[in-house]
Design a protein around this motif. Structure first.
Motif, PDB file in Angstrom:
ATOM      1  N   ALA A 152       1.662  -0.891  -0.066  1.00 41.43           N
ATOM      2  CA  ALA A 152       0.049   0.349  -0.027  1.00 41.43           C
ATOM      3  C   ALA A 152       0.701   1.363  -0.412  1.00 41.43           C
ATOM      4  N   LEU A 153       1.798   1.193   0.626  1.00 43.11           N
ATOM      5  CA  LEU A 153       2.746   2.885   0.762  1.00 43.11           C
ATOM      6  C   LEU A 153       3.175   2.216  -0.918  1.00 43.11           C
ATOM      7  N   GLU A 154       4.013   1.224  -1.902  1.00 43.97           N
ATOM      8  CA  GLU A 154       4.647   1.684  -2.649  1.00 43.97           C
ATOM      9  C   GLU A 154       2.766   2.225  -3.891  1.00 43.97           C
ATOM     10  N   ALA A 155       2.406   1.627  -3.333  1.00 38.25           N
ATOM     11  CA  ALA A 155       1.015   2.036  -4.568  1.00 38.25           C
ATOM     12  C   ALA A 155       0.634   3.374  -4.151  1.00 38.25           C
ATOM     13  N   CYS A 156       1.016   3.919  -3.018  1.00 42.80           N
ATOM     14  CA  CYS A 156       0.466   5.493  -2.957  1.00 42.80           C
ATOM     15  C   CYS A 156       1.858   6.353  -3.107  1.00 42.80           C
ATOM     16  N   GLY A 157       2.791   5.939  -3.553  1.00 39.52           N
ATOM     17  CA  GLY A 157       3.791   6.511  -3.876  1.00 39.52           C
ATOM     18  C   GLY A 157       4.812   6.639  -2.142  1.00 39.52           C
ATOM     19  N   ILE A 158       4.960   6.537  -1.221  1.00 42.25           N
ATOM     20  CA  ILE A 158       5.227   6.825  -0.220  1.00 42.25           C
ATOM     21  C   ILE A 158       6.698   5.968   0.297  1.00 42.25           C
ATOM     22  N   SER A 159       7.510   6.545  -0.144  1.00 40.77           N
ATOM     23  CA  SER A 159       8.619   5.641  -0.090  1.00 40.77           C
ATOM     24  C   SER A 159       9.444   5.519   1.449  1.00 40.77           C
ATOM     25  N   LEU A 160       9.546   4.629   2.024  1.00 41.21           N
ATOM     26  CA  LEU A 160      10.375   5.353   3.807  1.00 41.21           C
ATOM     27  C   LEU A 160      11.899   4.582   3.474  1.00 41.21           C
ATOM     28  N   ASP A 161      12.525   4.539   2.014  1.00 40.24           N
ATOM     29  CA  ASP A 161      13.625   5.141   1.969  1.00 40.24           C
ATOM     30  C   ASP A 161      14.319   6.762   2.193  1.00 40.24           C
ATOM     31  N   LEU A 162      13.435   6.938   1.291  1.00 44.95           N
ATOM     32  CA  LEU A 162      13.182   8.570   2.121  1.00 44.95           C
ATOM     33  C   LEU A 162      13.005   9.555   2.643  1.00 44.95           C
ATOM     34  N   HIS A 163      12.673   8.607   3.184  1.00 51.62           N
ATOM     35  CA  HIS A 163      12.381   9.248   4.856  1.00 51.62           C
ATOM     36  C   HIS A 163      13.759   8.013   6.171  1.00 51.62           C
ATOM     37  N   GLY A 164      14.513   7.689   5.492  1.00 50.70           N
ATOM     38  CA  GLY A 164      15.320   6.998   6.003  1.00 50.70           C
ATOM     39  C   GLY A 164      15.000   5.886   6.980  1.00 50.70           C
ATOM     40  N   ILE A 165      13.891   5.235   6.510  1.00 52.23           N
ATOM     41  CA  ILE A 165      12.802   4.150   7.682  1.00 52.23           C
ATOM     42  C   ILE A 165      13.138   2.913   6.855  1.00 52.23           C
ATOM     43  N   GLU A 221      12.144  -1.258   6.750  1.00 52.95           N
ATOM     44  CA  GLU A 221      10.806  -1.802   6.463  1.00 52.95           C
ATOM     45  C   GLU A 221      10.650  -2.481   7.926  1.00 52.95           C
ATOM     46  N   THR A 222      11.585  -3.004   8.124  1.00 50.17           N
ATOM     47  CA  THR A 222      11.626  -3.731   9.748  1.00 50.17           C
ATOM     48  C   THR A 222      10.931  -3.006  10.362  1.00 50.17           C
ATOM     49  N   SER A 223      11.607  -1.549  10.525  1.00 48.03           N
ATOM     50  CA  SER A 223      11.153  -0.421  12.447  1.00 48.03           C
ATOM     51  C   SER A 223       9.651  -0.457  11.297  1.00 48.03           C
ATOM     52  N   PHE A 224       9.633   0.149  10.256  1.00 52.85           N
ATOM     53  CA  PHE A 224       8.405   0.390   9.878  1.00 52.85           C
ATOM     54  C   PHE A 224       7.144  -0.291   9.831  1.00 52.85           C
ATOM     55  N   LEU A 225       7.213  -1.583  10.325  1.00 57.24           N
ATOM     56  CA  LEU A 225       6.443  -2.714  10.409  1.00 57.24           C
ATOM     57  C   LEU A 225       6.338  -3.331  12.225  1.00 57.24           C
ATOM     58  N   GLN A 226       7.012  -2.694  12.588  1.00 59.28           N
ATOM     59  CA  GLN A 226       7.126  -2.930  14.128  1.00 59.28           C
ATOM     60  C   GLN A 226       5.966  -1.749  14.172  1.00 59.28           C
ATOM     61  N   VAL A 227       6.511  -0.834  14.698  1.00 49.35           N
ATOM     62  CA  VAL A 227       5.489   0.488  14.575  1.00 49.35           C
ATOM     63  C   VAL A 227       4.283   0.357  14.497  1.00 49.35           C
ATOM     64  N   TYR A 228       3.723  -0.269  13.212  1.00 49.71           N
ATOM     65  CA  TYR A 228       3.262  -0.851  12.249  1.00 49.71           C
ATOM     66  C   TYR A 228       1.952  -1.022  13.137  1.00 49.71           C
ATOM     67  N   GLU A 229       2.746  -2.286  13.528  1.00 53.34           N
ATOM     68  CA  GLU A 229       1.743  -3.457  14.568  1.00 53.34           C
ATOM     69  C   GLU A 229       1.603  -3.811  16.211  1.00 53.34           C
ATOM     70  N   THR A 230       2.392  -2.437  16.548  1.00 48.50           N
ATOM     71  CA  THR A 230       2.281  -1.953  17.407  1.00 48.50           C
ATOM     72  C   THR A 230       0.356  -1.390  17.818  1.00 48.50           C
ATOM     73  N   TYR A 231       0.371  -0.560  16.567  1.00 51.89           N
ATOM     74  CA  TYR A 231      -0.464   0.700  16.589  1.00 51.89           C
ATOM     75  C   TYR A 231      -1.826  -0.198  16.021  1.00 51.89           C
ATOM     76  N   ASN A 232      -1.497  -1.343  15.046  1.00 50.41           N
ATOM     77  CA  ASN A 232      -2.731  -1.802  14.237  1.00 50.41           C
ATOM     78  C   ASN A 232      -3.194  -2.882  15.598  1.00 50.41           C
ATOM     79  N   SER A 233      -2.578  -3.348  16.723  1.00 48.77           N
ATOM     80  CA  SER A 233      -2.918  -4.376  17.871  1.00 48.77           C
ATOM     81  C   SER A 233      -3.765  -3.648  18.551  1.00 48.77           C
ATOM     82  N   LYS A 234      -3.265  -2.519  18.536  1.00 46.28           N
ATOM     83  CA  LYS A 234      -4.302  -1.840  19.790  1.00 46.28           C
ATOM     84  C   LYS A 234      -5.152  -1.408  19.340  1.00 46.28           C
TER      85      LYS A 234
END
Length: 231
Positions: free
Chosen positions: A28-41, A43-56
């Motif tokens: 979904a990030l790729e489809a919406c043109g959001i590059s994690l590399d450009l933000h210095g993040i 994939e693993t870090s993004f997924l960890q944060v996402y999963e924390t909020y997703n569970s909540k």
């Protein structure tokens, strides 16, 4: 042993939920043109944060729709990581489009189901939403193996509630003694099966050490071993 039916859990038993979800989150990030590399993040870090909020957020699934919950998860994650975007609603839509067509199956699923289909009634009991679970099974090409696919949303009861098991037994016109249930969750699958006296086969896909009080009828770490124990 002589079972008439084998009932399976879906996520992380037949389909690899973790990989399907990962594909959807990042796709979904790729489809919406959001590059994690450009933000210095990474994939693993993004997924960890996402999963924390997703569970909540998913604890509020009785209040919000799946799309709203996914939006909330992306919004919280992007805010914490300081990623600015006006694509939140598009992220949610793309997530569901990708997730509902993800077909990452567990090893040997097709071989096991094909072997069992000639000798047993086959069914699925899964927690989740009809709009997600059925299309995912269709995308994986496995839905035709099953006489019954029971989704918690459709009947108003979720595992480990005994009602969802009783409903499935009624649909199959079978008694608990005639059924073996296969699943990966001690909380939902094992606990539910035990409440209705259905023999349980624990698919220990990560080779976890079980608590001493947990005693499934069978334990396998590969689905192919299900064929061995039923032979």
């Amino acid at each position: 042993m002589s079972y008439a039916a084998i009932i399976f859990d879906l996520d992380n038993t037949l389909l690899n939920f973790e990989l399907c979800e990962r594909q959807a989150i990042l796709g979904a990030l790729e489809a919406c043109g959001i590059s994690l590399d450009l933000h210095g993040i990474n994939e693993t870090s993004f997924l960890q944060v996402y999963e924390t909020y997703n569970s909540k957020h998913w604890r509020q699934r009785e209040t919000f729709s799946p799309g709203e919950l996914i939006e909330m998860s992306y919004r919280s994650t992007l805010a914490q990581l300081d990623i600015q975007t006006d694509q939140i609603s598009n992220l949610s839509q793309n997530f569901w489009d990708i997730f509902n067509h993800s077909a990452v199956i567990e090893p040997d699923v097709n071989k096991v189901l094909a072997a069992l289909a000639g000798s047993y009634h086959l069914a699925v009991i899964t927690n989740g939403f009809v709009s997600a679970q059925i299309p995912r099974m269709q995308a994986a090409g496995i839905e035709h193996f099953f006489e019954e696919i029971v989704v918690s949303e459709a009947i108003g009861f979720a595992k480990p509630s005994p009602e969802i098991f009783h409903h499935t037994l009624s649909r199959l016109d079978l008694t608990p003694a005639q059924v073996l249930y296969v699943g990966d969750s001690l909380t939902h699958d094992y606990a539910g099966a035990m409440q209705v006296n259905i023999d349980f086969c624990y698919y220990n896909r990560k080779n976890q050490v079980l608590p001493q009080e947990v005693q499934p009828k069978f334990l396998i770490n590969e689905l192919l071993k299900l064929l061995e124990l039923l032979s």
